[in-house]
Write an enzyme that holds these catalytic residues in place. Structure first.
Site, PDB file in Angstrom:
ATOM      1  N   ASN A  74       0.844  -1.192   0.000  1.00 45.73           N
ATOM      2  CA  ASN A  74       0.000   0.000   0.000  1.00 45.73           C
ATOM      3  C   ASN A  74       0.881   1.244   0.000  1.00 45.73           C
ATOM      4  O   ASN A  74       2.106   1.148  -0.041  1.00 45.73           O
ATOM      5  CB  ASN A  74      -0.957  -0.021   1.201  1.00 45.73           C
ATOM      6  CG  ASN A  74      -0.223  -0.158   2.512  1.00 45.73           C
ATOM      7  OD1 ASN A  74       0.559   0.697   2.909  1.00 45.73           O
ATOM      8  ND2 ASN A  74      -0.461  -1.276   3.210  1.00 45.73           N
ATOM      9  N   ASP A 101      -4.795  -6.271   4.389  1.00 45.59           N
ATOM     10  CA  ASP A 101      -5.909  -7.110   4.832  1.00 45.59           C
ATOM     11  C   ASP A 101      -5.850  -8.499   4.204  1.00 45.59           C
ATOM     12  O   ASP A 101      -6.335  -9.465   4.791  1.00 45.59           O
ATOM     13  CB  ASP A 101      -7.245  -6.451   4.472  1.00 45.59           C
ATOM     14  CG  ASP A 101      -7.450  -5.144   5.230  1.00 45.59           C
ATOM     15  OD1 ASP A 101      -7.085  -5.095   6.411  1.00 45.59           O
ATOM     16  OD2 ASP A 101      -7.956  -4.190   4.622  1.00 45.59           O
ATOM     17  N   LYS A 156       9.374 -17.008 -10.517  1.00 43.04           N
ATOM     18  CA  LYS A 156       8.693 -15.886 -11.148  1.00 43.04           C
ATOM     19  C   LYS A 156       7.558 -16.380 -12.033  1.00 43.04           C
ATOM     20  O   LYS A 156       7.741 -17.298 -12.852  1.00 43.04           O
ATOM     21  CB  LYS A 156       9.688 -15.074 -11.974  1.00 43.04           C
ATOM     22  CG  LYS A 156       9.051 -13.912 -12.737  1.00 43.04           C
ATOM     23  CD  LYS A 156      10.067 -13.246 -13.635  1.00 43.04           C
ATOM     24  CE  LYS A 156       9.380 -12.198 -14.525  1.00 43.04           C
ATOM     25  NZ  LYS A 156      10.304 -11.577 -15.474  1.00 43.04           N
ATOM     26  N   PHE A 180      -6.112   2.963  14.207  1.00 40.82           N
ATOM     27  CA  PHE A 180      -6.211   4.002  13.187  1.00 40.82           C
ATOM     28  C   PHE A 180      -7.266   3.598  12.167  1.00 40.82           C
ATOM     29  O   PHE A 180      -7.422   2.403  11.858  1.00 40.82           O
ATOM     30  CB  PHE A 180      -4.873   4.201  12.473  1.00 40.82           C
ATOM     31  CG  PHE A 180      -3.942   5.139  13.193  1.00 40.82           C
ATOM     32  CD1 PHE A 180      -3.624   6.372  12.655  1.00 40.82           C
ATOM     33  CD2 PHE A 180      -3.382   4.779  14.413  1.00 40.82           C
ATOM     34  CE1 PHE A 180      -2.773   7.238  13.323  1.00 40.82           C
ATOM     35  CE2 PHE A 180      -2.528   5.636  15.082  1.00 40.82           C
ATOM     36  CZ  PHE A 180      -2.226   6.873  14.529  1.00 40.82           C
ATOM     37  N   LYS A 227     -14.872  -0.023  14.216  1.00 40.93           N
ATOM     38  CA  LYS A 227     -13.585  -0.623  14.562  1.00 40.93           C
ATOM     39  C   LYS A 227     -13.326  -0.570  16.066  1.00 40.93           C
ATOM     40  O   LYS A 227     -12.741  -1.501  16.635  1.00 40.93           O
ATOM     41  CB  LYS A 227     -12.453   0.079  13.807  1.00 40.93           C
ATOM     42  CG  LYS A 227     -12.435  -0.213  12.315  1.00 40.93           C
ATOM     43  CD  LYS A 227     -11.262   0.477  11.633  1.00 40.93           C
ATOM     44  CE  LYS A 227     -11.230   0.144  10.146  1.00 40.93           C
ATOM     45  NZ  LYS A 227     -10.092   0.792   9.460  1.00 40.93           N
ATOM     46  N   LYS A 270     -12.739  -4.178  17.758  1.00 40.88           N
ATOM     47  CA  LYS A 270     -11.352  -4.482  18.116  1.00 40.88           C
ATOM     48  C   LYS A 270     -11.022  -4.153  19.572  1.00 40.88           C
ATOM     49  O   LYS A 270      -9.877  -4.287  19.989  1.00 40.88           O
ATOM     50  CB  LYS A 270     -10.407  -3.720  17.179  1.00 40.88           C
ATOM     51  CG  LYS A 270     -10.652  -4.068  15.705  1.00 40.88           C
ATOM     52  CD  LYS A 270      -9.694  -3.350  14.781  1.00 40.88           C
ATOM     53  CE  LYS A 270     -10.029  -3.663  13.326  1.00 40.88           C
ATOM     54  NZ  LYS A 270      -9.043  -3.126  12.375  1.00 40.88           N
TER      55      LYS A 270
END
Length: 399
Positions: free
Chosen positions: A209, A279, A289, A323, A337, A341
């Site tokens: 990301n 995720d 490869k 976050f 969340k 959590k």
């Protein structure tokens, strides 16, 4: 807040010495007591009397001049300092300090101090960019010294580039920040996760990301500055390791990060989960490869463990901060969340807003606690956001 604070200013030889007079004047107007040590070269540019008049303290230049007090002078000044500032700092001074050379009053005194050290380099651009100088700066940063980077512009030699002493205003602001730095987390053990995770597809390709780690590194830096014992668990970044952290653990995948957090959980009171953890990961990793063909390629993904969720199930009395970086339904998603959590509070930011999110030096956040209370903050530097987060952590620690 600054009354009773003492700054020892070390002045090494360079044309920028005249700016240090303004630094002394500004600090005195703020109520800071200033003692000045000048190298012999510095006295060729500005007389000690000028600094003495502004600081209202006698100026030390020579280790072997007749002492003004019965104290061992370099030790006495070193102990007085709340902040030890060197401005301007020449390449010669930086080289000496980085290599433990103490052959004059300034280098001897800074060697003896336990105060926070702030260095403001000033020199020709080619000197500043020299690999030897950059190596010496890196050494000093790793040893915990703070730096005020020089500015770019026209230099006294006629060249244009980076090397101008930072403005007196900028230098004084950095000194004030060091003088007023909170020390409210001394003895607290904190885990901070930062940066992206990498999920390999084959030896060449991976899923990741846009996280740069700037927010997490800012939190780790500020927590260490405030006295905490910080364990930083970091994905791949191009950032300098924060000063004074207790431990750095570099990881690659979400599983690596999960294992690192669990292994260190018992020894820490707080976990701040600022990393951008993938995720999903490829269900099947190819050892070779994957070759391009004329057909489309499908990669089956499977869920990674949700690290914050797993910690939330076992955290007991530990503080867990999450976050939420979202592009839509920010408040709703963040509140979900918190409950799922078992977070103590969550830091929510909208990635679509300019000045928030990945790859920038600022952030725009909302802090939401487990009771649903929302506190909104304007755009701030990530270091300032980090302090806001740590202020909220400290309130929970005081309960």
């Amino acid at each position: 807040m600054l009354k009773g604070k003492t700054v020892v200013l070390g002045v090494s030889g360079g044309i920028a010495v005249y700016k240090s007079l303004d630094v002394v004047s500004r600090l005195r107007k703020l109520g800071v007591n200033v003692h000045v040590i000048m190298t012999k070269a510095a006295t060729e540019f500005v007389t000690p009397l000028s600094f003495q008049s502004l600081s209202q303290n006698y100026v030390v230049c020579d280790m072997f001049e007749e002492p003004k007090t019965w104290d061992v002078e370099h030790v006495s000044l070193a102990k007085k300092a709340d902040v030890f500032l060197i401005a301007p700092a020449t390449a010669n001074f930086i080289g000496k300090m980085a290599n433990g050379i103490a052959d004059d009053m300034l280098t001897t005194t800074v060697m003896a101090t336990k105060a926070k050290v702030l260095i403001a380099p000033a020199m020709n651009t080619n000197m500043y960019e020299n690999p030897v100088l950059q190596r010496n700066i890196k050494i000093l940063k790793e040893l915990g010294c703070n730096f005020v980077d020089p500015e770019s512009g026209r230099l006294a030699c006629g060249d244009t580039g980076k090397g101008k002493l930072a403005s007196p205003e900028v230098i004084v602001n950095e000194v004030v920040n060091l003088l007023t730095q909170k020390q409210d987390l001394i003895g607290k053990n904190i885990i901070v996760t930062a940066g992206p995770t990498v999920e390999s597809i084959d030896p060449m390709r991976f899923i990741s990301n846009r996280s740069t780690g700037k927010m997490g590194y800012a939190i780790a830096t500020q927590a260490a500055n405030r006295g905490a014992n910080v364990t930083l668990i970091s994905g791949q970044t191009n950032l300098e390791v924060p000063k004074n952290i207790k431990k750095l653990i570099k990881i690659e995948s979400a599983e690596d990060m999960y294992n690192a957090v669990l292994e260190n959980l018992d020894d820490n009171q707080v976990v701040i989960k600022s990393a951008a953890v993938a995720d999903y990961k490829p269900k099947n990793y190819s050892n070779k490869k994957i070759k391009k063909s004329d057909d489309d390629l499908s990669i089956e993904l499977e869920r990674n463990k949700d690290i914050a969720y797993e910690i939330g199930k076992i955290k007991k009395d530990k503080i867990l901060v999450g976050f939420a970086a979202e592009t839509n339904d920010l408040i709703e998603n963040a509140k979900g969340k918190i409950k799922k959590k078992n977070l103590d509070f969550i830091v929510a930011n909208d990635l679509t807003k300019k000045g928030a999110g990945f790859g920038v030096d600022t952030n725009i956040v909302k802090i939401i606690d487990k009771d649903g209370n929302i506190t909104e903050y304007p755009k701030m530097k990530k270091e300032e956001v980090a302090d806001v987060i740590l202020d909220n952590v400290n309130k929970l620690l005081q309960r």
